[in-house]
Design a protein around this motif. Sequence first.
Motif, PDB file in Angstrom:
ATOM      1  N   LEU A  98      -6.896  -2.153   2.368  1.00 41.84           N
ATOM      2  CA  LEU A  98      -7.853  -2.569   3.380  1.00 41.84           C
ATOM      3  C   LEU A  98      -9.286  -2.299   2.964  1.00 41.84           C
ATOM      4  O   LEU A  98     -10.187  -3.084   3.251  1.00 41.84           O
ATOM      5  N   GLY A  99      -9.513  -1.177   2.299  1.00 42.29           N
ATOM      6  CA  GLY A  99     -10.871  -0.821   1.900  1.00 42.29           C
ATOM      7  C   GLY A  99     -11.493  -1.834   0.959  1.00 42.29           C
ATOM      8  O   GLY A  99     -12.708  -2.092   1.014  1.00 42.29           O
ATOM      9  N   ASP A 125      -5.393  11.042   7.381  1.00 39.24           N
ATOM     10  CA  ASP A 125      -4.186  10.262   7.119  1.00 39.24           C
ATOM     11  C   ASP A 125      -3.951  10.071   5.625  1.00 39.24           C
ATOM     12  O   ASP A 125      -3.417   9.063   5.179  1.00 39.24           O
ATOM     13  N   GLY A 126      -4.346  11.085   4.838  1.00 39.10           N
ATOM     14  CA  GLY A 126      -4.221  10.995   3.392  1.00 39.10           C
ATOM     15  C   GLY A 126      -2.801  11.203   2.902  1.00 39.10           C
ATOM     16  O   GLY A 126      -1.874  11.491   3.659  1.00 39.10           O
ATOM     17  N   HIS A 127      -2.647  11.079   1.598  1.00 45.88           N
ATOM     18  CA  HIS A 127      -1.348  11.213   0.959  1.00 45.88           C
ATOM     19  C   HIS A 127      -0.970  12.694   0.793  1.00 45.88           C
ATOM     20  O   HIS A 127      -1.746  13.582   1.091  1.00 45.88           O
ATOM     21  N   ALA A 128       0.243  12.912   0.332  1.00 51.23           N
ATOM     22  CA  ALA A 128       0.772  14.225  -0.074  1.00 51.23           C
ATOM     23  C   ALA A 128       1.327  15.055   1.077  1.00 51.23           C
ATOM     24  O   ALA A 128       1.829  16.150   0.853  1.00 51.23           O
ATOM     25  N   SER A 166      -8.526   3.043   5.331  1.00 51.20           N
ATOM     26  CA  SER A 166      -8.862   2.101   4.264  1.00 51.20           C
ATOM     27  C   SER A 166      -7.842   2.056   3.140  1.00 51.20           C
ATOM     28  O   SER A 166      -7.803   1.081   2.385  1.00 51.20           O
ATOM     29  N   HIS A 167      -6.991   3.086   2.998  1.00 50.32           N
ATOM     30  CA  HIS A 167      -6.005   3.043   1.918  1.00 50.32           C
ATOM     31  C   HIS A 167      -4.651   2.505   2.381  1.00 50.32           C
ATOM     32  O   HIS A 167      -3.643   2.668   1.703  1.00 50.32           O
ATOM     33  N   GLY A 199       0.809  -1.216   0.000  1.00 56.58           N
ATOM     34  CA  GLY A 199       0.000   0.000   0.000  1.00 56.58           C
ATOM     35  C   GLY A 199       0.840   1.263   0.000  1.00 56.58           C
ATOM     36  O   GLY A 199       0.365   2.332  -0.342  1.00 56.58           O
ATOM     37  N   GLY A 200       2.112   1.150   0.413  1.00 58.19           N
ATOM     38  CA  GLY A 200       2.985   2.315   0.418  1.00 58.19           C
ATOM     39  C   GLY A 200       2.831   3.212   1.620  1.00 58.19           C
ATOM     40  O   GLY A 200       3.240   4.369   1.598  1.00 58.19           O
ATOM     41  N   HIS A 201       2.265   2.691   2.722  1.00 56.75           N
ATOM     42  CA  HIS A 201       2.041   3.516   3.914  1.00 56.75           C
ATOM     43  C   HIS A 201       3.226   3.543   4.867  1.00 56.75           C
ATOM     44  O   HIS A 201       3.213   4.310   5.828  1.00 56.75           O
TER      45      HIS A 201
END
Length: 464
Positions: A115-116, A308-311, A135-136, A74-76
Amino acid sequence: MSGMAIRATRRLADQICGRVLLPGDAGYHDARAVWNAMIDRRPRLIVRCAGIADVIAAVRFARDHDLEIGVRCGGHGVVGHAVPQDGLMIDLTPMGGVRVDPRRRRARVQGGALLGVLDEASQAHGLATTAGNVSHTGVGGLTLGGGMGWLARRYGLSCDNVRSFELVTADGDVVRASAQENPELFWGLRGGGGNFGIVTEFEFELHATGTRALVVNLGFSLENGYEAMRGWRDLLATAPRPATLTARVSDDPDRPGTPVANIGYVWVGDPGDGEKLLGPLRALGKPAAERVERVSYLALQQRDDAVDGHALRRYWKGHYLTELTDEAIERFLLRGTADGRGEHLPGAALQSHGGAIADVPVTDTAFAHRDTLVEFTTSTGWTEPGEDGERIAAARRCAAAVEPFAGGAYVNALNDEGAVGVRRAYPTHTLARLTALKNAYDPENVFHLNHNIAPTTRVREIAS
């Protein structure tokens, strides 16, 4: 890239069903971008795998050409291990499928699934398994490190719900691991991270959870938060298993610089049953704000997606606590400061463990911190590179204030601690067993871009 390397790369591209991306190709920069915007590495090539045969080909190509391997699910991961500078990124995200068998209550999940996707496929049948809080997040990284979520106190960690793994080894071979087949590898994959190979499929047990949830949050001023949190701590021992107790201290978004202490819980199941815990929580003090929400389980799993989004540039630290003393509560609320106030302070959170997590014997899985009472995390996100030093230092101070009370660390919450962090994540006996497993499956440490468990042979090379 030399002419020989270009020809070899073209042969790889012809061999696989997915895509090979080189710098300058359309999609290359999107593929190398991960959740933490501080990570800005450039792989020599990215293999976007369409299936297990592509994974095998990518591993063998990297070995043949002496390329460092990074694996993206997922890249988290905050450290950005998925992105190897001048190496080969094996991108599993195209392998994001989930197949649910509602009769057997099983889900087969590809290694690049989020996860979503797992939640949506399972919830169509009123089923679910422990699957994080955002979820991402990638199923693979979460599960291999342990996998906390809102169902963990009731059904165990994500890794406790895996019934089998399909794995590509450092030699490019395919093995399966379950309680009956390669049981020692099965033990190590449940908490040992990505040290032993690339998992291309997980088989999860699902549970009849229903589709409803309850979220409760009471907000207090910092001055009143201390007493409220002491009472919240006392509820940890008696809270029903469907409840995961939560606490957080952060700045009020409407009044920067003003800290707010929050206590509450998340209940998965009948909200009416969950509201029975609301009375004892309200008895802990008069909050400045209260929020009680009945939501769907899918909405619960997605509620932190934007936060907790990207960017954003990211940094976090974490600890496991086996008890929560009065002094630990005070340190938690002050976040590494004298009075709990300051510019750019990170948020800090506690989430309760126990229940089904503690039911699993400590020797059954590589995840060994079964006696954890609460997990502590502190995290911060920002956009300006000029703030990097200040933001990271503040998060480190916050974590350092609580560390004297810690009894270990969650491997998925490690950041830049290196071998010291690995030793905190795994007790001595667990680490020795994991090292033996590494010796068996990856003696050359091909898969080292992770919170690494070095094989004995590699340790000897470094020492000499």
